[in-house]
Design an enzyme around this catalytic site. Structure first.
Site, PDB file in Angstrom:
ATOM      1  N   SER A   1       0.640  -9.633  -0.276  1.00  0.00           N
ATOM      2  CA  SER A   1       0.352  -8.205  -0.178  1.00  0.00           C
ATOM      3  C   SER A   1       0.683  -7.589   1.174  1.00  0.00           C
ATOM      4  CB  SER A   1      -1.124  -7.949  -0.499  1.00  0.00           C
ATOM      5  OG  SER A   1      -1.953  -8.650   0.410  1.00  0.00           O
TER       6      SER A   1
ATOM      7  N   LYS B   1       0.803  -1.222   0.000  1.00  0.00           N
ATOM      8  CA  LYS B   1       0.000   0.000   0.000  1.00  0.00           C
ATOM      9  C   LYS B   1       0.838   1.274   0.000  1.00  0.00           C
ATOM     10  CE  LYS B   1      -4.464  -1.223   0.275  1.00  0.00           C
ATOM     11  NZ  LYS B   1      -5.532  -0.661  -0.567  1.00  0.00           N
TER      12      LYS B   1
END
Length: 503
Positions: free
Chosen positions: A305, A51
């Protein structure tokens, strides 16, 4: 206005704060699945998540005036850390609205990077709506976690690195999907430069907004979402991310929480890293896709992720990982309440590793056993059930029974007033095959077992609670049995917890 995502991704500013992460071969799971499986290690970013890329690229495009007013975002945790770090680097204020269900590890990480945390709502969508109100009230600039071209472009740099590190053929890249920012950026880049590579999204079956939206051709709002993979707990996908996924994504696949837990274990066994549930989502989908389509000899990439795992969730992950991998069968078996029937049951289990055993005397006719058994494949569970039934022991497979897995394993027991002359002992069994049979073979056949509880916790010895009905006058022989057994033991018949709940 048409956006040139290829150019935006190539020119994205991410490396002021982000790292180029490795693409690691997962040797163990590659061998098991007969494919070369590669893991893109976004869990190794400074904030332990991809992110950071999108958050920083967006803020790098903001004007000096906008930065002076400060920024605000809504996030379940990982995007929040990216914004907080980017804001700290830019010297501006960052307000982060997070769902109240966000794990404390993510909240603490945001605060440690200078972010002002506001908790609101139970999902990302709830937090997002509250953030919009604060944005208007305080004249802050909103940094969207996924539905923004600059954020999407930042996430797309993940795909650039994958192709740099693996220029050879790739069958498919698997991306976790929440709001869609990562898969939109990855797909836009891949289809522009290597269109033959499939881009496949993975969602949790109780947070499947993108799958439903693509099926129906319009964005679908979910009434509620599961929170185990909290980073992907999104009720409504982005407008721009949905458009890009419609155009570029080849397929979507759904997995459950057990499959995610199994994937967390797979990554740990290959890398010694512990991913958060969302971080293992892509690998869980990759495994399911391989099994559904019979792929062999292909190069497959899963994007890890994030690794912002709450320590408190590890217990659940360990419990469910074997079931998610179909390596543990959970059975309910009924045996006659007669001497020797328990031993007969254990002999039928054979050399299989018993992972859990729960039993409590109920009546003079039959007993119900809750047992976990290690298996090599799902079909072995069916064969074991058939084998038990052929020998007159009715068995029910509870491996996919949520009540059984979540609750009943902790509730087998209760008072047994008919268990006369019961003595309760706590043992430490050596954690090796044959330890239980040695115990059963050593005791007299007319000493009835009225209680048995065991769960494999990964130690070098098993902690076992056993109740046995020993008639008066046989105490000396029973004491001799305990001493000859050679297992450490403690008498618990006077334990107040036993007296309250079991005696």
């Amino acid at each position: 206005m048409k956006i040139d995502y290829l150019q935006k991704i190539k020119s994205a500013r991410v490396y002021d704060v982000a790292s180029k992460t490795p693409l690691d071969l997962l040797s163990n799971i590659s061998g098991r699945f007969n494919n070369q499986i590669l893991l893109k290690r976004e869990d190794m970013q400074p904030v332990f998540s991809f992110k950071l890329r999108g958050a920083y690229n967006k803020m790098a495009q903001l004007s000096t005036e906008a930065l002076a007013h400060g920024v605000i975002t809504a996030s379940a945790g990982n995007h929040a850390q990216g914004v907080a770090l980017a804001a700290k680097n830019a010297g501006c204020r960052a307000v982060i609205v997070m769902p109240v269900t966000t794990p404390s590890i993510k909240i603490d990480a945001v605060r440690s990077r200078g972010g002002e945390v506001v908790l609101a709502g139970e999902s990302y969508t709830d937090a997002y709506n509250h953030a919009l109100k604060l944005m208007e009230e305080q004249q802050l600039t909103f940094v969207h976690p996924f539905d923004d071209p600059d954020v999407i472009a930042g996430q797309g740099t993940v795909a650039v690195e994958i192709l740099q590190d693996h220029p050879e053929p790739i069958e498919a890249i698997f991306c976790p999907v929440g709001g869609g920012g990562l898969i939109a950026g990855v797909a836009a880049y891949i289809k522009a430069v290597r269109p033959e590579i499939k881009v496949i999204g993975v969602e949790v079956n109780d947070a499947n907004a993108m799958t439903l939206s693509l099926q129906q051709g319009a964005r679908v709002t979910l009434d509620q979402v599961g929170l185990f993979a909290d980073g992907k707990a999104v009720k409504l996908v982005g407008e721009e991310t949905f458009r890009l996924c419609q155009q570029y994504v080849d397929d979507m696949i759904l997995v459950d929480n057990d499959a995610i837990c199994a994937a967390i274990k797979d990554v740990f066994e290959d890398t010694r890293a512990i991913l958060e549930p969302t971080g293992a989502l892509a690998l869980a989908g990759l495994k399911a896709y391989v099994q559904q389509n019979g792929l062999q000899g292909k190069n497959l990439v899963a994007i890890a992720s994030g690794a912002n795992m709450s320590f408190d969730r590890l217990r659940f992950v360990v419990e469910r990982s074997e079931i998610g991998e179909k390596r543990e069968a959970v059975l309910a078996v009924t045996i006659p309440e007669t001497p020797g029937s328990f031993k007969k049951f254990c002999r039928l289990i054979g050399n299989r590793n018993i992972t859990e055993f729960n039993y409590r005397y109920a009546d003079a006719h039959e007993a119900h056993i809750y047992v976990g058994v290690a298996v090599h494949e799902p079909a072995e569970s069916n064969r074991l059930v058939e084998q038990l039934q052929q020998h007159g022991l009715p068995a029910l497979d509870l491996s996919d029974n949520e009540v059984g897995k979540l609750h009943l394993r902790y509730m087998v027991g209760g008072h047994a007033p008919q268990a006369e002359h019961e003595q309760v002992f706590r043992f430490e069994f050596p954690e090796r095959p044959g330890a239980l049979m040695n115990f059963l073979d050593s005791m007299r056949h007319d000493w009835n077992i009225s209680l048995f509880h065991y769960r494999n916790h990964g130690a070098d010895f098993g902690r076992v609670l056993v109740g046995m009905q020993v008639p008066p006058g046989e105490e000396e022989e029973f004491t001799q049995f305990l001493q000859n057994l050679g297992y450490p033991y403690w008498r618990e018949s006077d334990n107040p917890a036993y007296q309250l709940f079991l005696g």
